[in-house]
Design a protein around this motif. Structure first.
Motif, PDB file in Angstrom:
ATOM      1  N   LEU A 144       0.827  -1.221   0.000  1.00 21.61           N
ATOM      2  CA  LEU A 144       0.000   0.000   0.000  1.00 21.61           C
ATOM      3  C   LEU A 144       0.854   1.261   0.000  1.00 21.61           C
ATOM      4  O   LEU A 144       0.415   2.312  -0.454  1.00 21.61           O
ATOM      5  N   LEU A 145       2.075   1.149   0.526  1.00 23.69           N
ATOM      6  CA  LEU A 145       2.947   2.328   0.573  1.00 23.69           C
ATOM      7  C   LEU A 145       3.801   2.470  -0.685  1.00 23.69           C
ATOM      8  O   LEU A 145       4.654   3.348  -0.760  1.00 23.69           O
ATOM      9  N   GLY A 146       3.588   1.568  -1.638  1.00 25.05           N
ATOM     10  CA  GLY A 146       4.282   1.719  -2.922  1.00 25.05           C
ATOM     11  C   GLY A 146       5.508   0.857  -3.101  1.00 25.05           C
ATOM     12  O   GLY A 146       6.370   1.177  -3.925  1.00 25.05           O
ATOM     13  N   ALA A 147       5.589  -0.232  -2.357  1.00 23.47           N
ATOM     14  CA  ALA A 147       6.746  -1.120  -2.531  1.00 23.47           C
ATOM     15  C   ALA A 147       6.563  -1.979  -3.779  1.00 23.47           C
ATOM     16  O   ALA A 147       5.455  -2.446  -4.051  1.00 23.47           O
ATOM     17  N   THR A 148       7.646  -2.161  -4.514  1.00 22.38           N
ATOM     18  CA  THR A 148       7.591  -3.051  -5.683  1.00 22.38           C
ATOM     19  C   THR A 148       7.662  -4.501  -5.191  1.00 22.38           C
ATOM     20  O   THR A 148       8.030  -4.761  -4.041  1.00 22.38           O
ATOM     21  N   ASP A 149       7.337  -5.427  -6.084  1.00 21.73           N
ATOM     22  CA  ASP A 149       7.435  -6.852  -5.730  1.00 21.73           C
ATOM     23  C   ASP A 149       8.864  -7.200  -5.322  1.00 21.73           C
ATOM     24  O   ASP A 149       9.087  -7.961  -4.377  1.00 21.73           O
ATOM     25  N   ALA A 150       9.827  -6.617  -6.057  1.00 23.12           N
ATOM     26  CA  ALA A 150      11.235  -6.930  -5.765  1.00 23.12           C
ATOM     27  C   ALA A 150      11.589  -6.501  -4.341  1.00 23.12           C
ATOM     28  O   ALA A 150      12.272  -7.225  -3.615  1.00 23.12           O
ATOM     29  N   ASN A 168      -5.511   7.258 -15.836  1.00 25.16           N
ATOM     30  CA  ASN A 168      -6.602   6.348 -15.467  1.00 25.16           C
ATOM     31  C   ASN A 168      -6.027   5.203 -14.630  1.00 25.16           C
ATOM     32  O   ASN A 168      -5.398   4.279 -15.155  1.00 25.16           O
ATOM     33  N   VAL A 169      -6.232   5.275 -13.328  1.00 24.51           N
ATOM     34  CA  VAL A 169      -5.575   4.300 -12.436  1.00 24.51           C
ATOM     35  C   VAL A 169      -6.269   2.937 -12.468  1.00 24.51           C
ATOM     36  O   VAL A 169      -5.686   1.938 -12.058  1.00 24.51           O
ATOM     37  N   SER A 170      -7.516   2.907 -12.991  1.00 25.50           N
ATOM     38  CA  SER A 170      -8.214   1.609 -13.073  1.00 25.50           C
ATOM     39  C   SER A 170      -7.545   0.692 -14.093  1.00 25.50           C
ATOM     40  O   SER A 170      -7.627  -0.524 -13.982  1.00 25.50           O
ATOM     41  N   GLY A 171      -6.880   1.298 -15.074  1.00 26.93           N
ATOM     42  CA  GLY A 171      -6.267   0.478 -16.124  1.00 26.93           C
ATOM     43  C   GLY A 171      -4.781   0.279 -15.937  1.00 26.93           C
ATOM     44  O   GLY A 171      -4.103  -0.227 -16.841  1.00 26.93           O
ATOM     45  N   LEU A 172      -4.255   0.679 -14.792  1.00 27.19           N
ATOM     46  CA  LEU A 172      -2.803   0.571 -14.602  1.00 27.19           C
ATOM     47  C   LEU A 172      -2.384  -0.892 -14.430  1.00 27.19           C
ATOM     48  O   LEU A 172      -3.044  -1.652 -13.721  1.00 27.19           O
ATOM     49  N   PRO A 173      -1.264  -1.290 -15.063  1.00 33.21           N
ATOM     50  CA  PRO A 173      -0.765  -2.645 -14.822  1.00 33.21           C
ATOM     51  C   PRO A 173      -0.216  -2.752 -13.398  1.00 33.21           C
ATOM     52  O   PRO A 173       0.153  -1.732 -12.796  1.00 33.21           O
ATOM     53  N   ARG A 174      -0.151  -3.966 -12.895  1.00 33.82           N
ATOM     54  CA  ARG A 174       0.324  -4.211 -11.530  1.00 33.82           C
ATOM     55  C   ARG A 174       1.705  -3.584 -11.275  1.00 33.82           C
ATOM     56  O   ARG A 174       1.970  -3.035 -10.208  1.00 33.82           O
ATOM     57  N   SER A 175       2.552  -3.627 -12.312  1.00 34.53           N
ATOM     58  CA  SER A 175       3.928  -3.124 -12.133  1.00 34.53           C
ATOM     59  C   SER A 175       3.969  -1.608 -11.943  1.00 34.53           C
ATOM     60  O   SER A 175       4.957  -1.068 -11.437  1.00 34.53           O
ATOM     61  N   ALA A 176       2.898  -0.900 -12.373  1.00 36.13           N
ATOM     62  CA  ALA A 176       2.903   0.570 -12.270  1.00 36.13           C
ATOM     63  C   ALA A 176       2.297   1.060 -10.954  1.00 36.13           C
ATOM     64  O   ALA A 176       2.449   2.235 -10.595  1.00 36.13           O
TER      65      ALA A 176
END
Lengths: 297, 215
Positions: free
Chosen positions: A210-216, B65-73
């Motif tokens: 939730l705080l913006g951590a990446t998977d890595a 548009n945050v609803s369409g953002l990929p998981r990595s973003a």
């Protein structure tokens, strides 16, 4: 780069902190991994020593030529000279009958029998190493030598070398199979422990996401945990193997001496030790990675 | 800053949390989202932070548009947003300082700068003298202020808060509300879901009722 290194350092410290948070659990896990790895590591240690033993005896196929018992030394000298000039011969060693007798007398089990004999029963002999040690070439040489004057018997020594080689191959395969099986066991242990770690730190994982951590970023401490588990298990296996080597050294030396050989059992060498630790750390990482793929989605 | 364009959110097995919601929040505005329990306030905030995805419609944050953002973003979006959660989500095995440090570690701030920022954020919420304490040693109001410090330490342009004054006595709730006003006054866009909307006078109001925006 500096930030990346700092994040790795933090992840490593966090993994160490988590390992230290439950010392008894961690210790038992390391012991389980260590014992599992000690079996193939011990096998590799024995194999390396067997190879060393094979190296001190004749690992190269040889031909033994025995002169007739009543042949004079002159005949032996002629044969030695002929062998020295022979194309397919790489090396010749003369074993004079007097030397053979002395060596046999030095063997406490044979001394009485030898001394009871009226005369020296041993002939002069030669040990020949061929330039081409293929079985066919060796056989051809043996046939040739059998026809030389005053030569009573020619013996090919390649059969036992082949047997030893086959045994070593079998040992190597057994170590690989054992290593593969127990390596899979290590992956399973690491997988299971990391799964427990993810469950224990579920809240932290959720907050970090939730705080913006990446998977890595989230996976890093768990991967270090897996590597540390594997590495720690590897160190335990290394220590167990070393202790076993110390323990077995004296009785094994005694046994080998009975076969007129000499061996001081050595623990794993630098290369094998590095391989063991690298293999263990790698498998710990792999188990953690598979577990994270499964449980961190 | 934020635009909802005919947004609906349906949870399985067919519960409509939000229905056909459209509104805009300009940069630097303070907005209070109010409504009864289950009106869809928390869902609205979760859609902005892309914790949930809308079933239909577009949720735009900063034009994206945050609803369409990929998981990595998603991580990079969330680093621009400060979030105060209803259940605070503090890490109870870490000190006050370490809790506030977490977003900066995630964002890869150099340690020395990060430590200065953490201390500044803790001073701002009045916890400057509690940095070594564990959250369990703090009162309810202090825990809420700690959650706010963690949300703002990254200096986000958007601050979301879900029931930040719930379970607090009136005096502590006023203190917490004052902190949000201070952030609003320095230009931060603040969106607060709360049943206690009277604590935030002067804020734009969005009233939700069963997932629909009341006029």
């Amino acid at each position: 780069m500096k930030v990346w290194l700092a994040q790795h350092r933090e992840a490593l410290l966090l993994a160490l902190r988590r390992l230290g948070a439950a010392p008894v659990n961690s210790l038992l896990s390391l012991l389980a991994i260590g014992i599992a790895l000690a079996l193939p590591a011990g096998g590799q240690m024995l194999l390396a020593n067997a190879l060393q033993l094979a190296g001190t005896t004749s690992a190269v196929p040889q031909i033994s030529i025995f002169m007739a018992a009543n042949a004079e030394r002159r005949a032996a000298t002629e044969i030695q000279s002929r062998l020295g000039k022979y194309g397919g011969v790489k090396q010749v060693r003369l074993l004079p009958r007097e030397e053979t007798l002395a060596r046999m007398k030095a063997n406490p089990g044979l001394r009485d029998v030898i001394e009871a004999l009226p005369a020296n029963p041993f002939p002069d002999a030669f040990v020949v190493t061929a330039t081409d040690d293929s079985p066919e070439a060796m056989e051809k040489l043996a046939v040739e030598f059998r026809q030389w004057p005053r030569v009573e018997h020619v013996q090919l020594d390649s059969a036992w070398v082949r047997r030893l080689d086959a045994l070593l191959k079998l040992g190597r395969t057994a170590v690989m199979v054992l290593g593969g099986l127990l390596g899979a066991g290590l992956i399973a242990i690491s997988f299971s422990i990391i799964r427990m770690q993810v469950l224990t730190h579920r809240a932290e994982v959720e907050v970090s996401q939730l705080l913006g951590a990446t998977d890595a970023f989230i996976q890093r401490p768990f991967l270090y945990y897996g590597v540390l588990l594997g590495l720690g298990g590897g160190v335990v296996a290394w220590l167990l193997t070393g202790a076993a080597a110390l323990w077995l050294r004296a009785p094994l030396s005694e046994l080998v001496r009975l076969y007129d050989l000499s061996l001081v059992l050595q623990s794993l060498g630098a290369r094998d030790s590095a391989l063991l630790l690298g293999f263990a750390a790698g498998l710990g990482w792999l188990g953690a990675m598979i577990s994270l793929r499964q449980h961190l989605r | 800053m934020i635009r909802f364009d005919r947004v609906s959110k349906r949870y399985p097995p067919g519960v409509d949390a939000l229905s056909d919601l459209s509104f805009e929040v300009a940069g630097g505005q303070m907005v209070v989202v109010s409504g009864h329990s289950g009106a869809g306030k928390s869902t609205l905030l979760k859609l902005i932070a892309a914790v949930e995805k809308s079933t239909t419609g577009a949720v735009l944050v900063g034009g994206q548009n945050v609803s369409g953002l990929p998981r990595s973003a998603l991580p990079y979006l969330r680093r621009r947003i400060g979030m105060v959660f209803q259940d605070q989500k503090l890490l109870f095995d870490r000190s006050v300082f370490e809790n506030v440090m977490l977003p900066l570690s995630i964002a890869g701030f150099p340690a020395r700068d990060a430590a200065q920022r953490v201390r500044a954020a803790l001073e701002k919420v009045g916890l400057g003298n509690r940095e070594k304490a564990l959250p369990v040693m703090l009162s309810g109001g202090e825990q809420q202020r700690l959650a706010i410090a963690r949300a703002v330490v990254n200096r986000p342009s958007l601050l979301l808060a879900d029931e930040p004054t719930a379970h607090l006595d009136s005096e502590t709730a006023s203190d917490v509300a004052r902190i949000f006003h201070e952030f609003h006054h320095v230009g931060v866009t603040v969106l607060i879901a709360t049943y206690a909307s009277d604590l935030f006078p002067g804020a734009k109001r969005l009233q939700l009722d069963h997932g629909r925006l009341l006029p």
